[in-house]
Design an enzyme around this catalytic site. Sequence first.
Site, PDB file in Angstrom:
ATOM      1  N   GLY A  21       0.835  -1.212   0.000  1.00  0.00           N
ATOM      2  CA  GLY A  21       0.000   0.000   0.000  1.00  0.00           C
ATOM      3  C   GLY A  21       0.859   1.247   0.000  1.00  0.00           C
ATOM      4  O   GLY A  21       0.440   2.312   0.453  1.00  0.00           O
ATOM      5  N   SER A 145      -8.507  -1.607  12.163  1.00  0.00           N
ATOM      6  CA  SER A 145      -9.310  -0.383  12.095  1.00  0.00           C
ATOM      7  C   SER A 145     -10.210  -0.282  13.317  1.00  0.00           C
ATOM      8  O   SER A 145     -10.629  -1.302  13.884  1.00  0.00           O
ATOM      9  CB  SER A 145     -10.182  -0.411  10.842  1.00  0.00           C
ATOM     10  OG  SER A 145     -11.061   0.695  10.828  1.00  0.00           O
ATOM     11  N   TYR A 159     -16.135  -4.397   5.083  1.00  0.00           N
ATOM     12  CA  TYR A 159     -14.926  -3.778   5.639  1.00  0.00           C
ATOM     13  C   TYR A 159     -14.829  -4.031   7.140  1.00  0.00           C
ATOM     14  O   TYR A 159     -13.774  -4.387   7.674  1.00  0.00           O
ATOM     15  CB  TYR A 159     -14.944  -2.277   5.344  1.00  0.00           C
ATOM     16  CG  TYR A 159     -13.694  -1.549   5.789  1.00  0.00           C
ATOM     17  CD1 TYR A 159     -12.532  -1.586   5.017  1.00  0.00           C
ATOM     18  CD2 TYR A 159     -13.671  -0.823   6.975  1.00  0.00           C
ATOM     19  CE1 TYR A 159     -11.384  -0.914   5.420  1.00  0.00           C
ATOM     20  CE2 TYR A 159     -12.535  -0.147   7.385  1.00  0.00           C
ATOM     21  CZ  TYR A 159     -11.387  -0.196   6.607  1.00  0.00           C
ATOM     22  OH  TYR A 159     -10.249   0.468   7.009  1.00  0.00           O
TER      23      TYR A 159
HETATM   24  N1  LIG Z   1      -7.928   6.123   6.195  1.00  0.00           N
HETATM   25  C1  LIG Z   1      -8.611   5.709   7.240  1.00  0.00           C
HETATM   26  O1  LIG Z   1      -9.482   6.415   7.768  1.00  0.00           O
HETATM   27  C2  LIG Z   1      -8.337   4.369   7.838  1.00  0.00           C
HETATM   28  C3  LIG Z   1      -8.917   4.048   9.075  1.00  0.00           C
HETATM   29  C4  LIG Z   1      -8.683   2.807   9.630  1.00  0.00           C
HETATM   30  C5  LIG Z   1      -7.889   1.894   8.975  1.00  0.00           C
HETATM   31  N2  LIG Z   1      -7.346   2.213   7.778  1.00  0.00           N
HETATM   32  C6  LIG Z   1      -6.529   1.209   7.121  1.00  0.00           C
HETATM   33  O2  LIG Z   1      -5.209   1.719   6.985  1.00  0.00           O
HETATM   34  C7  LIG Z   1      -4.608   1.192   5.800  1.00  0.00           C
HETATM   35  C8  LIG Z   1      -4.094   2.350   4.939  1.00  0.00           C
HETATM   36  O3  LIG Z   1      -5.182   3.158   4.543  1.00  0.00           O
HETATM   37  P1  LIG Z   1      -4.967   4.543   3.786  1.00  0.00           P
HETATM   38  O4  LIG Z   1      -5.753   5.548   4.523  1.00  0.00           O
HETATM   39  O5  LIG Z   1      -3.527   4.784   3.556  1.00  0.00           O
HETATM   40  O6  LIG Z   1      -5.727   4.240   2.415  1.00  0.00           O
HETATM   41  P2  LIG Z   1      -5.316   4.648   0.926  1.00  0.00           P
HETATM   42  O7  LIG Z   1      -6.534   4.363   0.114  1.00  0.00           O
HETATM   43  O8  LIG Z   1      -4.738   6.003   0.904  1.00  0.00           O
HETATM   44  O9  LIG Z   1      -4.163   3.606   0.558  1.00  0.00           O
HETATM   45  C9  LIG Z   1      -4.388   2.237   0.371  1.00  0.00           C
HETATM   46  C10 LIG Z   1      -3.350   1.730  -0.617  1.00  0.00           C
HETATM   47  O10 LIG Z   1      -3.537   0.307  -0.763  1.00  0.00           O
HETATM   48  C11 LIG Z   1      -3.331  -0.006  -2.135  1.00  0.00           C
HETATM   49  N3  LIG Z   1      -4.004  -1.246  -2.457  1.00  0.00           N
HETATM   50  C12 LIG Z   1      -5.347  -1.459  -2.619  1.00  0.00           C
HETATM   51  N4  LIG Z   1      -5.573  -2.733  -2.947  1.00  0.00           N
HETATM   52  C13 LIG Z   1      -4.364  -3.345  -3.005  1.00  0.00           C
HETATM   53  C14 LIG Z   1      -3.956  -4.662  -3.321  1.00  0.00           C
HETATM   54  N5  LIG Z   1      -4.840  -5.604  -3.654  1.00  0.00           N
HETATM   55  N6  LIG Z   1      -2.643  -4.969  -3.273  1.00  0.00           N
HETATM   56  C15 LIG Z   1      -1.731  -4.007  -2.958  1.00  0.00           C
HETATM   57  N7  LIG Z   1      -2.061  -2.731  -2.662  1.00  0.00           N
HETATM   58  C16 LIG Z   1      -3.366  -2.408  -2.690  1.00  0.00           C
HETATM   59  C17 LIG Z   1      -3.949   1.187  -2.879  1.00  0.00           C
HETATM   60  O11 LIG Z   1      -3.497   1.251  -4.227  1.00  0.00           O
HETATM   61  C18 LIG Z   1      -3.481   2.341  -2.023  1.00  0.00           C
HETATM   62  O12 LIG Z   1      -2.229   2.840  -2.461  1.00  0.00           O
HETATM   63  C19 LIG Z   1      -5.694   0.348   5.122  1.00  0.00           C
HETATM   64  O13 LIG Z   1      -5.540  -1.000   5.496  1.00  0.00           O
HETATM   65  C20 LIG Z   1      -6.982   0.894   5.715  1.00  0.00           C
HETATM   66  O14 LIG Z   1      -8.029  -0.046   5.666  1.00  0.00           O
HETATM   67  C21 LIG Z   1      -7.535   3.436   7.196  1.00  0.00           C
END
Ligand SMILES: NC(=O)c1ccc[n+]([C@@H]2O[C@H](COP(=O)([O-])OP(=O)(O)OC[C@H]3O[C@@H](n4cnc5c(N)ncnc54)[C@H](O)[C@@H]3O)[C@@H](O)[C@H]2O)c1
Length: 247
Positions: A21, A145, A159
């Site tokens: 990611g 999360s 999710y």
């Molecule tokens: N942003 C929030 O509010 C939040 C809250 C709780 C948890 N999270 C978790 O934190 C982590 C990071 O989230 P973020 O905010 O940086 O989101 P983001 O959408 O900015 O980044 C997610 C990244 O994962 C990549 N990705 C998606 N599917 C993929 C796959 N199959 N293989 C490889 N890469 C893949 C995407 O291309 C993207 O670059 C995630 O697991 C998300 O569920 C985020």
Amino acid sequence: MSNQFQRMQDDLAGQTVLVTGAAGGVGRAVTKLCGERGAKLVLCDVTSTEQTAAVNHGVEGVLAVHQMDCSVRAQVEEVASTVGAVDVLIDTAGICPRDDWMHEDWDIAFEQVINVNVRGPINLARAFMPGMIERKYGRIVLCGSLAGWTGGLRSSPHYVAAKGGVHALVRWLAMRATPHGVCVNGVAPGPVASAMTDGQGYTPDDFPLKRLGTPEEVASMIAFLASPAASYVAGTVIDCNGGIYLR
Ligand SMILES: NC(=O)c1ccc[n+]([C@@H]2O[C@H](COP(=O)([O-])OP(=O)(O)OC[C@H]3O[C@@H](n4cnc5c(N)ncnc54)[C@H](O)[C@@H]3O)[C@@H](O)[C@H]2O)c1
């Protein structure tokens, strides 16, 4: 503990850190921080290598960039065979579609979410944890999360269920890895300002700190868990949510 000892413990000098990611909000922030702490970085994302490299331009210590879909075991294994030994695995890849579970197409989205958010970390652990166990050192950090604990604020049930699954997976992996000196942990962020929350109607005033978290704040927790400083932390999922339970 002296400041010097603390600095040494946070240091990732010489360690190979694989981040999934890496083109995303949290992924970019943790990549930058680990680079500043001396890590040799392997950046992976489902997006193109050009895109992942471009958004991480200027980051120190990047060894390689791979296009890899973590939900496809063969792709993860291929990267693992190219990269070789990894000291730290940080999985920030994730998707969070906002959709209607009553819609006829929803089951397709369900499979995608489970595949990326649950099968992904399983694929990664299958590829990298055995080597860590063999070498008697490693750190694995998964992204859970708030939604996985509480049912979430605006998330759909795929999710929520997936992230609850990640929390359980942290425990499952840690039970097997900890006796070999490999620490598996997770972070459970609340809403963080990234592409995942963009335009989803989160209101800063709803939260105790009157704002969403930043990717850097989550990255700071992840980098701690990824470091030698977290030597006595195993099998836990740490909240990073700006005190959301205080609401
Ligand atoms: N942003 C929030 O509010 C939040 C809250 C709780 C948890 N999270 C978790 O934190 C982590 C990071 O989230 P973020 O905010 O940086 O989101 P983001 O959408 O900015 O980044 C997610 C990244 O994962 C990549 N990705 C998606 N599917 C993929 C796959 N199959 N293989 C490889 N890469 C893949 C995407 O291309 C993207 O670059 C995630 O697991 C998300 O569920 C985020």
